[in-house]
Write an enzyme that holds these catalytic residues in place. Sequence first.
Site, PDB file in Angstrom:
ATOM      1  N   HIS A   1      -8.304   1.659  -3.963  1.00  0.00           N
ATOM      2  CA  HIS A   1      -9.245   1.492  -2.849  1.00  0.00           C
ATOM      3  C   HIS A   1      -9.842   2.859  -2.518  1.00  0.00           C
ATOM      4  CE1 HIS A   1      -9.651   0.364   1.724  1.00  0.00           C
ATOM      5  NE2 HIS A   1     -10.824   0.541   1.139  1.00  0.00           N
TER       6      HIS A   1
ATOM      7  N   MET B   1     -11.952  -5.298   5.180  1.00  0.00           N
ATOM      8  CA  MET B   1     -11.114  -4.414   5.990  1.00  0.00           C
ATOM      9  C   MET B   1     -10.913  -5.042   7.369  1.00  0.00           C
ATOM     10  SD  MET B   1     -10.164  -1.790   4.261  1.00  0.00           S
ATOM     11  CE  MET B   1      -9.386  -0.919   5.625  1.00  0.00           C
TER      12      MET B   1
ATOM     13  N   SER C   1       0.836  -1.200   0.000  1.00  0.00           N
ATOM     14  CA  SER C   1       0.000   0.000   0.000  1.00  0.00           C
ATOM     15  C   SER C   1       0.870   1.250   0.000  1.00  0.00           C
ATOM     16  CB  SER C   1      -0.905  -0.002   1.229  1.00  0.00           C
ATOM     17  OG  SER C   1      -1.439   1.292   1.391  1.00  0.00           O
TER      18      SER C   1
ATOM     19  N   HIS D   1      -1.367  -1.236  -4.146  1.00  0.00           N
ATOM     20  CA  HIS D   1      -2.617  -0.779  -3.532  1.00  0.00           C
ATOM     21  C   HIS D   1      -2.575   0.742  -3.354  1.00  0.00           C
ATOM     22  CE1 HIS D   1      -6.191  -1.562  -0.986  1.00  0.00           C
ATOM     23  NE2 HIS D   1      -5.740  -0.592  -0.202  1.00  0.00           N
TER      24      HIS D   1
ATOM     25  N   ASP E   1      -4.530   3.882  -1.822  1.00  0.00           N
ATOM     26  CA  ASP E   1      -5.568   4.298  -0.875  1.00  0.00           C
ATOM     27  C   ASP E   1      -6.001   5.727  -1.141  1.00  0.00           C
ATOM     28  OD1 ASP E   1      -5.967   2.069   0.963  1.00  0.00           O
ATOM     29  OD2 ASP E   1      -3.837   2.345   1.429  1.00  0.00           O
TER      30      ASP E   1
ATOM     31  N   ASP F   1      -7.157  -6.113   4.185  1.00  0.00           N
ATOM     32  CA  ASP F   1      -6.471  -4.819   4.279  1.00  0.00           C
ATOM     33  C   ASP F   1      -6.485  -4.307   5.706  1.00  0.00           C
ATOM     34  OD1 ASP F   1      -5.443  -2.296   3.826  1.00  0.00           O
ATOM     35  OD2 ASP F   1      -7.093  -1.618   2.533  1.00  0.00           O
TER      36      ASP F   1
ATOM     37  N   MET G   1     -11.836   5.182  -0.467  1.00  0.00           N
ATOM     38  CA  MET G   1     -12.469   5.395   0.845  1.00  0.00           C
ATOM     39  C   MET G   1     -13.072   6.790   0.793  1.00  0.00           C
ATOM     40  SD  MET G   1      -9.508   3.715   3.166  1.00  0.00           S
ATOM     41  CE  MET G   1      -8.349   3.832   1.828  1.00  0.00           C
TER      42      MET G   1
ATOM     43  N   MET H   1      -8.442   8.679   0.004  1.00  0.00           N
ATOM     44  CA  MET H   1      -9.243   9.111   1.162  1.00  0.00           C
ATOM     45  C   MET H   1      -9.703  10.546   0.969  1.00  0.00           C
ATOM     46  SD  MET H   1      -6.822   7.699   4.184  1.00  0.00           S
ATOM     47  CE  MET H   1      -6.228   6.008   4.211  1.00  0.00           C
TER      48      MET H   1
END
Length: 224
Positions: free
Chosen positions: A69, A142, A12, A36, A38, A180, A71, A40
């Site tokens: 991913h 998660m 990640s 990965h 992330d 994750d 979020m 956000m």
Amino acid sequence: MSSLEKKELAPSLLAADFAYLMKDIEAVSGSCKYLHLDIMDGHYVPNISIGVPIVASIRKHTDMIFDTHLMILNPGDYIKDFADAGSDYITFHIECTTNAVSLISEIRALGKKAGVAIHPDTPIEAIFPYLEKGAADLILVMCVRPGFGGQSFIRGSLSRIATCRERLDKNGSDAILSVDGGINTSTIVAASEAGADLFVTGSAVFGKENKAEAAETLFKALGQ
Ligand code: DX5
Ligand code: ZN
């Protein structure tokens, strides 16, 4: 049976040195196929990370499979942007939409693989419709509350992973079962035994001084 031939790591980027992203990515690209990413928004999770321009920039310099991913609230508003930026898998949270089925179709219509993530506080039954054959390409369980790297693996996640594995197999789904949060040399073994096949690792890879060696150690823990 999962579409993966063997268990894989997805380091990640959240734990990488943001001033030297390609240096960190190149340290793992020889042994890891997935990266990965992330995303956000400071609303669904109380943190802000990277966005579309960073994904598009690193896309020009690596062939790793981008496991994005999201979020974020209103994930449907950003699917095309992350697809255009070069994501391969686009995973959104079921908590962030009332129409996951149409988001999955939209992602696939853009030629990308669709993933569905579930928060640890959401009853596991909420993911069941996406464990049906052909319903999704990736399921992300998660194992920490999303928002930050470096948290401890929630032990109760193991039974949630096992439930997903059992149902995916029973339904004949080849979706990847990804986990994750809090994955390290010890939790990776338990998560693997519970049936996960893709392991997101932030602090356990990019957080280490020698990232290539850290990935090797995790593959060894998986018996690979
Ligand atoms: C957390 C992110 C994770 C994070 C994992 O909200 O979704 O992908 O980077 O970090 P570690 O492996 O350090 O728990
Ligand atoms: Zn993540």
